[in-house]
Design an enzyme around this catalytic site. Structure first.
Site, PDB file in Angstrom:
ATOM      1  N   CYS A  89      -2.679 -29.844  43.323  1.00  0.00           N
ATOM      2  CA  CYS A  89      -1.658 -30.343  43.910  1.00  0.00           C
ATOM      3  C   CYS A  89      -1.297 -31.752  42.915  1.00  0.00           C
ATOM      4  O   CYS A  89      -0.864 -32.698  43.561  1.00  0.00           O
ATOM      5  CB  CYS A  89      -2.117 -30.942  45.357  1.00  0.00           C
ATOM      6  SG  CYS A  89      -3.496 -31.595  45.632  1.00  0.00           S
ATOM      7  N   GLY A  90      -1.251 -31.376  41.872  1.00  0.00           N
ATOM      8  CA  GLY A  90      -0.943 -32.516  40.786  1.00  0.00           C
ATOM      9  C   GLY A  90      -1.534 -33.797  40.734  1.00  0.00           C
ATOM     10  O   GLY A  90      -2.967 -33.500  40.878  1.00  0.00           O
TER      11      GLY A  90
END
Lengths: 287, 87
Positions: A89-90
């Site tokens: 998720c980055g």
């Protein structure tokens, strides 16, 4: 045509990766929708509770409630860090951890001892790697946090604050401003900072009386702050994952265009070369 | 009869009911409490029991535990940590 086959293999592999990232993007998008619905659904309760406390809490009664007491010195502090259980998720988890570390450094510079409570595998893993002792760790909070999760997370800490074992409790979480902006932030949970009064003051019939009502509502207010932090963090995680997976899908598409172009030009070059060889061979025979 | 009550039943997770009602009967901490339109501003703690909201569409029952009830200008707000629709 060795190069062509190699390119074909890479095209296939990028296509497969793109399928996965696209699916994850869609899953995250639908989870995000539900998570943001929960964030929105939690708002009326928080507003109603805040409104009542704002009406009832006056500075002169603050001294009588343990949860409103402002300790003279802040030396023992608990920080609750909310992170995700999963990655991909980055920079979502990294940002939360960075915020927590900045806060810890800040508090420790002031001479406070900070005990760290971490929710989520990603945060736990990081602080284990650093070799820091965690006062508690939880990985059982799911994508759908409940009010009971919030209660089990914070009640022990509020009790210890009320007894005077702790001087403050903070929560670091991802504030869900919008799908694109979920900055990590830290809020003080106890001592409770009552919200500012809005609206016209009214004379209420209070039953049984203001003290008892405030006494009963303060823990609920604290729990709700934590519940809100939990749902906002989940929404933030899903929106971060959606963005990360969208970028991955876009990158895969770009890469595919490039690979296909290279593959086609290699194929054409091969054909041209074969024709040239045939023509060359034929003219050699004629000559 | 003077106007109707605006009622909302709110739990941390969701808004369970939002609409008008002719009367509300709530389990206050010290016994049942009935609210009709034109009630004076009131704030009271709730106990555990059944909250009844009487509206033109019929009777709605909720189970509530704890929380509080607030009445201002014919607006009734029931805010409780535990609430569920019964029946």
């Amino acid at each position: 045509m060795a190069k062509g086959r190699e390119l074909k293999g890479r095209i296939k592999s990028v296509e497969n990766t793109r399928k996965i990232t696209r699916t994850m993007e869609m899953v995250a998008a639908s989870k995000m929708k539900r998570a943001t619905d929960r964030v929105a659904a939690a708002r009326p309760y928080a507003l109603a509770l805040g409104d009542v406390l704002a009406r009832l809490v006056r500075p002169d009664i603050a001294e009588r409630f343990p949860l409103l007491r402002q300790p003279a010195t802040t030396t023992r502090v608990a920080l609750v860090l909310l992170t995700a259980n999963r990655g991909l998720c980055g920079a979502f988890n990294t940002n939360l951890i960075r915020e927590a570390r900045a806060r810890i450094a800040e508090l420790e510079a002031k001479g406070a001892t900070v005990e760290l409570h971490v929710v989520g595998k990603k945060g736990i893993g990081f602080f284990k790697y650093l070799g820091r002792n965690l006062a508690s760790e939880r990985i059982d909070i799911t994508d759908r946090p409940s009010a009971a999760d919030a209660a089990s997370l914070i009640d022990g800490l509020t009790d210890r604050f009320a007894k005077g074992d702790l001087d403050a409790v903070y929560v670091t979480y991802a504030k869900f401003k919008s799908a694109l902006s979920t900055p990590p932030s830290t809020e003080q949970v106890v001592p409770v900072v009552p919200p500012a009064t809005q609206g016209t003051p009214r004379d209420f019939l209070l039953s049984p009386n203001a003290d008892v009502i405030v006494e009963a509502l303060l823990p609920a207010y604290v729990r709700n702050m934590v519940y809100r932090a939990l749902v906002e963090t989940v929404a933030g995680e899903q929106s971060a994952r959606r963005t990360a997976m969208k970028n991955a899908t876009d990158n895969a598409s770009d890469m595919l265009t490039l690979l296909k172009r290279t593959y086609n030009s290699a194929r054409q070059a091969q054909i041209t070369q074969e024709i040239a060889e045939i023509v060359g061979g034929a003219s050699a025979l004629q000559g | 009869m003077a106007g109707a009550l605006q009622v909302s039943v709110i739990s941390p997770e969701q808004v369970l009911y939002e609409g008008t009602a002719t009367s509300v009967t709530a389990p206050a901490f010290d016994g049942e409490l009935g609210i009709l339109p034109l009630h004076a501003p009131l704030m009271t703690l709730l106990g555990t029991g059944t909250l009844r909201v009487e509206s033109s569409e019929g009777l709605k029952r909720f189970h509530v535990a704890g929380g509080f009830l607030q009445v201002v200008d014919d607006t009734v707000r029931v805010v409780t940590e535990e609430a569920s629709l019964v029946g």
